[in-house]
Write an enzyme that holds these catalytic residues in place. Structure first.
Site, short mmCIF file in Angstrom:
data_model
loop_
_atom_site.label_atom_id
_atom_site.label_comp_id
_atom_site.label_asym_id
_atom_site.label_seq_id
_atom_site.Cartn_x
_atom_site.Cartn_y
_atom_site.Cartn_z
N ARG A 156 -23.46 -0.07 2.20
CA ARG A 156 -22.93 -1.12 3.06
C ARG A 156 -23.33 -0.90 4.52
O ARG A 156 -23.57 -1.80 5.27
CB ARG A 156 -21.40 -1.04 2.99
CG ARG A 156 -20.69 -2.37 2.91
CD ARG A 156 -19.23 -2.16 3.29
NE ARG A 156 -18.32 -2.54 2.24
CZ ARG A 156 -17.00 -2.59 2.42
NH1 ARG A 156 -16.44 -2.29 3.56
NH2 ARG A 156 -16.23 -2.94 1.42
N ARG A 176 0.82 -1.20 0.00
CA ARG A 176 0.00 0.00 0.00
C ARG A 176 0.86 1.26 0.00
O ARG A 176 0.33 2.37 -0.03
CB ARG A 176 -0.83 0.00 1.27
CG ARG A 176 -2.33 0.07 1.05
CD ARG A 176 -2.93 -0.15 2.41
NE ARG A 176 -4.29 0.14 2.56
CZ ARG A 176 -5.27 -0.78 2.58
NH1 ARG A 176 -5.01 -2.02 2.31
NH2 ARG A 176 -6.49 -0.41 2.86
P1 ADP Z 1 -9.87 -1.37 2.65
O1 ADP Z 1 -9.15 -1.81 1.41
O2 ADP Z 1 -11.33 -1.39 2.50
O3 ADP Z 1 -9.31 -0.11 3.26
P2 ADP Z 1 -8.44 -3.31 4.32
O4 ADP Z 1 -9.09 -4.42 5.06
O5 ADP Z 1 -7.50 -3.65 3.22
O6 ADP Z 1 -9.66 -2.44 3.80
O7 ADP Z 1 -7.67 -2.36 5.34
C1 ADP Z 1 -8.26 -1.85 6.50
C2 ADP Z 1 -7.24 -1.03 7.28
O8 ADP Z 1 -6.16 -1.88 7.68
C3 ADP Z 1 -6.58 0.10 6.50
O9 ADP Z 1 -7.35 1.28 6.53
C4 ADP Z 1 -5.25 0.24 7.25
O10 ADP Z 1 -5.43 0.95 8.47
C5 ADP Z 1 -4.91 -1.19 7.61
N1 ADP Z 1 -4.08 -1.84 6.57
C6 ADP Z 1 -4.40 -2.95 5.84
N2 ADP Z 1 -3.41 -3.27 4.98
C7 ADP Z 1 -2.44 -2.34 5.15
C8 ADP Z 1 -1.18 -2.11 4.55
N3 ADP Z 1 -0.71 -2.90 3.57
N4 ADP Z 1 -0.45 -1.04 4.97
C9 ADP Z 1 -0.90 -0.24 5.97
N5 ADP Z 1 -2.08 -0.39 6.56
C10 ADP Z 1 -2.86 -1.42 6.18
#
Ligand code: ADP
Length: 189
Positions: free
Chosen positions: A123, A88
């Site tokens: 949702r 990310r």
């Molecule tokens: P969405 O794609 O709907 O935001 P996720 O389940 O992928 O949902 O992520 C939820 C939260 O988890 C993010 O808003 C962040 O706080 C954290 N998170 C998940 N994956 C990462 C990542 N690769 N890097 C940093 N934070 C992450």
């Protein structure tokens, strides 16, 4: 086959990752799900991540990099995997690259922020129930979208430069988008 699904929060990465996982027989790995499980279990990583997640901020790179390296070392990842929600940030992408992981396809789900906001509000009241995810509140969704554009969207250039970026427009129905993604994977795979 090693894949990444890129896309804004609410773009449907999790849904599409499940379809691809079933079709190709490789695991879908979501750092969001791993973190939510850690929170449920009350582990130190979960406690650390929770405050960031509740506000829609990114969890620090070093936490994520540790989690993902550990998960990818498990035997079910030997034949390939789909990453949903990771990397990310450029730092996370660089860490995966430094670990010697080469991705075959990075599928970027393209969808307008306005469509996401609409979907997320749907949702919230799903079946008359209130949100189960605290970070699905409209203010937090807006914040997560801003974070996506600032921190994650630059990954498109990163992977375009490596010749593996495949943008896919959101088609509306889940099945239509899945079909478009699978066509790309089968054609080049
Ligand atoms: P969405 O794609 O709907 O935001 P996720 O389940 O992928 O949902 O992520 C939820 C939260 O988890 C993010 O808003 C962040 O706080 C954290 N998170 C998940 N994956 C990462 C990542 N690769 N890097 C940093 N934070 C992450």
């Amino acid at each position: 086959m090693k894949l990444i699904l890129l896309g804004a929060p609410g773009a449907g990465k999790g849904t599409q990752a499940a379809v691809i996982s079933r079709e190709l027989g490789i695991p879908a790995i979501s750092t969001g799900n791993i973190l939510r499980a850690a929170i449920q279990e009350g582990t130190p990583t979960g406690m650390k991540a929770k405050t960031y997640m509740d506000e829609g901020h990114l969890v620090p790179d070093e936490v994520i990099i540790g989690i993902i390296k550990e998960r990818l070392a498990e035997p079910d990842c030997a034949k390939g995997f789909i990453l949903d929600g990771v990397p990310r940030t450029i730092a996370q992408a660089e860490a995966l690259e430094a670990a010697g992981i080469k991705f075959d396809h990075v599928v970027s789900l393209e969808i307008a922020d306005a469509t996401i906001m609409e979907r997320m509000s749907g949702r919230r009241v799903c079946g008359g129930e209130l949100v189960t995810r605290k970070d699905d509140k409209p203010e937090t969704v807006k914040n997560r979208l801003a974070v996506y554009h600032r921190e994650t969207e630059p990954l498109k250039d990163f992977y375009r430069e490596r010749g593996v970026l495949y943008p896919v427009e959101d088609m509306g129905p889940v099945e239509a988008t899945s079909k478009a993604i699978l066509a790309i994977l089968r054609q080049d795979g």
